[in-house]
Design an enzyme around this catalytic site. Structure first.
Site, PDB file in Angstrom:
ATOM      1  N   GLU A 172     -14.587  -1.556  -5.670  1.00 22.86           N
ATOM      2  CA  GLU A 172     -15.154  -0.205  -5.632  1.00 22.86           C
ATOM      3  C   GLU A 172     -16.428  -0.110  -6.474  1.00 22.86           C
ATOM      4  OE1 GLU A 172     -14.340   1.672  -2.932  1.00 22.86           O
ATOM      5  OE2 GLU A 172     -12.292   1.429  -3.647  1.00 22.86           O
ATOM      6  N   GLY A 202     -14.136  14.451   4.114  1.00 21.41           N
ATOM      7  CA  GLY A 202     -14.200  14.650   2.666  1.00 21.41           C
ATOM      8  C   GLY A 202     -13.033  14.050   1.906  1.00 21.41           C
ATOM      9  N   ASP A 237     -19.319   1.342   3.619  1.00 19.30           N
ATOM     10  CA  ASP A 237     -18.647   2.156   4.638  1.00 19.30           C
ATOM     11  C   ASP A 237     -19.115   1.803   6.047  1.00 19.30           C
ATOM     12  OD1 ASP A 237     -17.731   3.341   2.343  1.00 19.30           O
ATOM     13  OD2 ASP A 237     -19.042   5.083   2.501  1.00 19.30           O
TER      14      ASP A 237
END
Ligand code: GLA
Length: 380
Positions: free
Chosen positions: A34, A120, A170
């Site tokens: 991450e 979201g 992504d």
């Protein structure tokens, strides 16, 4: 109705004819790695079955018209520049713009969009949208655009048109993932390795726990983390934090005065190593053993990178207490989802434990479901 059928039906309803084709692109979870992407490091996402489908046909008139099942009104635009189109349609206009910037003559088109990627929640609904549109327009236009170049163009739409300073994770996941595989991506070379990721064969499952805490990374915190990492790389005299190996971490930390910056660097350097270690274990078919790496990643995001919130910490703790092998937040942070690696037959107990922990804290209830590694962007 499936997302594909609703996109097709919406096209028929709005344009009065059938689309030329349907193109799908998935949301993703990141198994580990991450905030490493914009540090030229390593990531390991897999694609979700949830996807965005674009029903598309060439238009005779110039320009692009887009309907979305999430919006009341369609949006039409001609050639635009960043700033001209806002809201959800910016992701579509941004892709057209990005393709044009790369020299492609983008064919005029009519588009109807349908999606079941939760918005979201840190599952890359925006990358799914960009990737579906990019794949459709690339096919319609007959562009010579190799798959490894596509994520960068979709990322450019997000960075330069929408204005979110995100990395390439992504869009790479949405475009390059394969069914039953996790995508080991080197964010510097853009080389990939498709790592077999068959949880069911190992009697395992991954639960996605949507914390339902609001997630928004187009705000200051994401950009602040990115700046801090870039500043640290500058001070350390390396092109990116990727270039600090874990063996060199202590030395690097000793050269930084700022305590916050030291923590940010420690997260990135150790996280890159955890991705490499996870890949090694998966290659050796030792899926269960990645659990501690997932949990260590979470601790690093919580304590060093400081991107978690109470809801995701509670989900991780509750899942671990219920017997998960490992659990961590996935995605940009400040809300979003947690993934937990569990025995497949422990899904109900783990779900109940997390739901109970949320109720005790008075949090909005989480949404929990098992994830499987699905296919990347493609024509249906
Ligand atoms: C968001 C960004 C990605 C990546 C992750 C964190 O999802 O869009 O580029 O930085 O956060 O790993």
């Amino acid at each position: 109705m499936s997302v594909a059928s609703s996109a097709e039906a919406a096209f028929q309803k709005h344009y009065g004819s059938a689309p030329a084709g349907l193109w799908a692109a998935p949301g993703r979870v990141n198994l580990i790695g991450e905030h490493t992407d914009y540090n030229d490091g390593f990531v390991l996402p897999f694609a979700l079955p949830q996807q965005t489908v674009a029903a598309v046909a060439p238009a005779r008139e110039p320009g692009w018209t887009v309907h979305s099942d999430l919006a009341d009104e369609p949006v039409s635009f001609g050639t635009t520049a960043p700033g001209d189109i806002g809201g959800w349609a910016a992701y579509v206009a941004g892709v057209v713009w990005s393709l044009q910037q790369a020299g492609f003559d983008v064919p005029p088109a009519r588009i109807a969009l349908s999606s079941d990627v939760p918005l979201g929640s840190g599952l890359s609904s925006s990358a799914a949208l960009e990737s579906a549109v990019l794949t459709a327009l690339t096919d319609l236009g007959g562009f010579d655009l190799p798959v490894e170049k596509r994520p960068g163009l979709a990322q450019r739409a997000e960075n330069d048109y929408v204005g979110a300073p995100t990395g390439i994770l992504d869009q790479s996941a949405s475009i390059r993932c394969q069914e039953g595989k996790a995508l080991f991506l080197d964010c510097r070379s853009l080389e990939v390795e498709q790592i077999p990721f068959d949880l069911a064969a190992a009697g395992l499952a991954i639960l996605i726990i949507n914390s339902n805490a609001p997630h928004q990374h187009v705000d200051g915190e994401y950009g602040a983390r990115r700046k801090s990492c870039e500043e640290a790389a500058r001070v350390l005299g390396v092109p990116a934090l990727r270039d600090v190996p874990v063996e060199g971490l202590a030395d690097a930390l000793a050269r930084l005065d700022d305590e916050v910056m030291r923590r940010r660097v420690r997260h990135i350097v150790t996280e890159n190593q955890r991705v490499l270690d996870t890949v090694e274990l998966l290659r050796a078919d030792r899926v269960r053993d990645i659990g501690p790496l997932l949990t260590a990643s979470h601790a690093s995001m919580r304590d060093d990178f400081e991107i978690t919130v109470a809801q995701v910490d509670v989900a991780v703790e509750a899942a671990l207490a219920a017997g998960a092998y490992g659990a961590r937040m996935t995605g940009g942070g400040f809300g979003g989802c947690v993934l937990a690696l569990i025995d497949a037959d422990r899904a109900e107990e783990t779900t109940a434990a997390v739901v109970r922990a949320y109720a005790e804290k008075g949090f909005t209830a989480p949404t929990i479901w098992p994830a499987t590694a699905a296919a990347g962007a493609r024509k249906l």
